[in-house]
Design a protein around this motif. Structure first.
Motif, short mmCIF file in Angstrom:
data_model
loop_
_atom_site.label_atom_id
_atom_site.label_comp_id
_atom_site.label_asym_id
_atom_site.label_seq_id
_atom_site.Cartn_x
_atom_site.Cartn_y
_atom_site.Cartn_z
N UNK A 99 3.55 2.38 3.56
CA UNK A 99 3.02 3.23 4.63
C UNK A 99 3.34 2.62 5.99
N UNK A 100 3.21 1.31 6.10
CA UNK A 100 3.55 0.63 7.36
C UNK A 100 5.03 0.82 7.69
N UNK A 101 5.88 0.81 6.68
CA UNK A 101 7.31 1.02 6.91
C UNK A 101 7.57 2.46 7.35
N UNK A 102 6.90 3.40 6.72
CA UNK A 102 7.08 4.81 7.06
C UNK A 102 6.66 5.10 8.50
N UNK A 103 5.57 4.48 8.94
CA UNK A 103 5.05 4.72 10.29
C UNK A 103 5.73 3.86 11.34
N UNK A 104 6.63 2.95 10.92
CA UNK A 104 7.34 2.10 11.87
C UNK A 104 6.58 0.85 12.29
N UNK A 105 5.44 0.58 11.67
CA UNK A 105 4.63 -0.57 12.05
C UNK A 105 5.22 -1.87 11.51
N UNK A 106 5.76 -1.83 10.29
CA UNK A 106 6.31 -3.03 9.68
C UNK A 106 7.50 -3.55 10.49
#
Length: 556
Positions: A99-106
């Motif tokens: 989810x963090x990767x999808x939202x660009x947070x990672x």
């Protein structure tokens, strides 16, 4: 969407609440006033498994405020603590990292990760983008912790339960390929990123060194298992010295299994499973014995013979005679179960010059095909040519010559699907074809009817051959990189026959359209190859047979 009307909010903390099973910010200024909440939301999702996801308005707010994740944010002890808590949670790590990767947070929190998001690897070995591969590897590691999945990989699940700090393994999985596409050695570059991250996030020097070492060496175990003779105590002792201790070995074994399985669903098979287990157990015994007292070859051979004698129940004079004809190399490269089985075959068929035996599925992975026949030129090539039209892939070969000039030829083979051979009719088909060939009743030519997959023509691999001297065993090691194709082993065998080369051992590795094989060879006098023989005959013969377009393998 809400036939009963909008759900009432349920407070989680001062910044977040849930509504209808989905988390949302309590007001529109949460992220702007307290940017660390951009990480906190994912920790809360891990800690509250009853939540189904994030409400759309909050997803938009996350994307609108992710620019707040800058150097100052990454240096904030609250953000660093939150990220490590996300990694340390007992559940939900895979889901929230995705989810963090999808939202660009990672990618925002780990700047190195931004370079691999959506990065393609243009070959037929990797089937995922780099970021997807990394997250799949972390998922595979997490599966080792799930009790309900313990039967999937029993050894991995058992080892995982003994690890003092599983989060170090997840960090190694997160960083192991993070430097892909930058140029240079991605393992070394990724190790530097991992070490810097660990120190910044308050890990001890020991933990930081372990994560860094895992990233630096994440290819070591798979390359050793697939390219070297792991039945040799010298190879095992050298590998064990690199491990330093059993803790490092445990971590690396789990990372290696997860990495191979996360590269391509079709890459994992029983053969690779058995190879890695064998190397793991051998290295563990070497470490427990003590690196200052390594197992000697003579001692290893003695143990194999003792265990084989136990399996045979008694060593008769006839069996002793057979063993004396085998030579030390045979006992060095075969397990006690194989020695006992082969001895029984030779005792039962003492009057038969040609023996073909097929063991459908063994603990060592794959199907074992054993042949005993008088030594003749081109036997390896002819056997390989018989197996190819049958749709079998050779993954390992051990060849020994007895004192009475017979070849003991052990191949491990798999079906095209990567599974061991199954079914009585299938085994009989293979047995008959091989027996006819070695007894002189086979065809004079074999047509290679299988064609390379259509995709292979778009991924050509330039043939590269490298020769090394194995001073300890007085043999030559030939490393071959070329395009995989039907009949490859048979073509190599023809080059060996033309130059009167003896093949002692072969390690076969296929990575998509790329074949990376290692052959242990000598000249006809059992000596390492001379420079003249290599350049004047063998190299030319290999290029000749690999470059030819004809699909007929001559048995003459």
């Amino acid at each position: 969407l809400h036939p009963g009307g909008p759900a009432e909010p349920v407070t989680i903390n001062r910044r977040f609440q849930s509504r209808g099973g989905y988390i949302e910010i309590s007001n529109d200024r949460v992220f702007s006033k307290q940017p660390f909440a951009l990480l906190e939301i994912f920790l809360l999702l891990e800690q509250h498994p009853e939540l189904h996801g994030v409400r759309a308005g909050t997803i938009r707010a996350i994307r609108q405020h992710r620019h707040l994740i800058d150097d100052k944010f990454r240096a904030d002890i609250r953000a660093r603590s939150l990220f490590m808590e996300i990694i340390r949670q007992p559940q939900g790590i895979t889901h929230e990292l995705r989810r963090m990767n999808t939202y660009g947070i990672l990618a925002a929190y780990l700047p190195a990760f931004e370079h691999i998001v959506g990065l393609m690897q243009y070959d037929l070995f990797h089937c995922y983008t780099v970021d997807e591969h990394i997250l799949t590897v972390v998922r595979n590691l997490r599966r080792f912790t799930v009790h309900e999945l313990a039967l999937e990989f029993p050894l991995c699940s058992h080892i995982m339960a003994t690890l003092p700090k599983p989060e170090l393994l997840y960090l190694a999985g997160l960083f192991h390929d993070i430097a892909k596409g930058r140029g240079g050695d991605h393992s070394t570059l990724g190790g530097k990123d991992a070490h810097e991250f660990c120190i910044q996030h308050g890990l001890s020097d020991y933990d930081a060194d372990l994560v860094t070492w895992l990233v630096n060496q994440h290819l070591l175990m798979s390359s050793t298992a697939q390219r070297e003779d792991i039945s040799d105590p010298v190879v095992v002792n050298r590998f064990a010295q690199l491990m330093q201790n059993t803790v490092y070995l445990d971590y690396l074994y789990l990372l290696t299994v997860a990495d191979i399985r996360g590269t391509n669903p079709g890459m994992w098979n029983t053969w690779k499973d058995a190879l890695l287990k064998q190397l793991y157990y051998n290295a563990r015994r070497a470490l427990q014995r003590g690196l200052q007292d390594p197992l000697k070859r003579a001692e290893h051979i003695q143990r194999v013979q003792q265990d084989a004698t136990t399996l045979l129940e008694t060593l008769t004079p006839a069996a002793q005679t057979i063993w004396e004809s085998f030579g030390e190399e045979y006992f060095l490269r075969h397990a006690p179960e194989q020695v006992a089985h082969h001895t029984r075959l030779l005792l039962e068929r003492a009057d038969n010059r040609h023996i073909v035996d097929i063991q459908p599925a063994t603990e060592r992975g794959g199907t074992e095909r054993f042949i005993c026949a008088p030594a003749t030129t081109g036997l390896f090539s002819r056997n390989a040519a018989v197996l190819d039209p049958l749709g079998l892939n050779v993954v390992d070969a051990v060849i020994s010559t007895t004192a009475d000039n017979h070849i003991l030829d052990t191949f491990k083979v798999l079906e095209d699907s990567g599974k061991p051979v199954e079914g009585a009719r299938r085994i009989e088909e293979i047995h008959s074809a091989l027996l006819d060939e070695i007894s002189g009743k086979g065809r004079r030519t074999w047509t290679i009817s299988r064609r390379p997959p259509r995709q292979y023509r778009h991924f050509p691999v330039k043939t590269h051959i490298e020769f090394k001297l194995d001073e300890l065993d007085q043999r030559t090691v030939m490393e071959l990189v070329t395009s995989d194709r039907p009949g490859l082993l048979s073509r190599i065998g023809r080059a060996f026959a033309d130059c009167e080369i003896k093949l002692l051992n072969a390690k076969i590795a296929t990575l998509g359209a790329r074949a990376e094989d290692v052959y242990y060879i000598t000249d006809r006098n059992d000596q390492p190859l001379t420079e003249t023989l290599i350049s004047a005959c063998l190299t030319k013969a290999i290029h000749k047979y690999l470059d030819e377009e004809e699909s007929t393998v001559s048995m003459q």
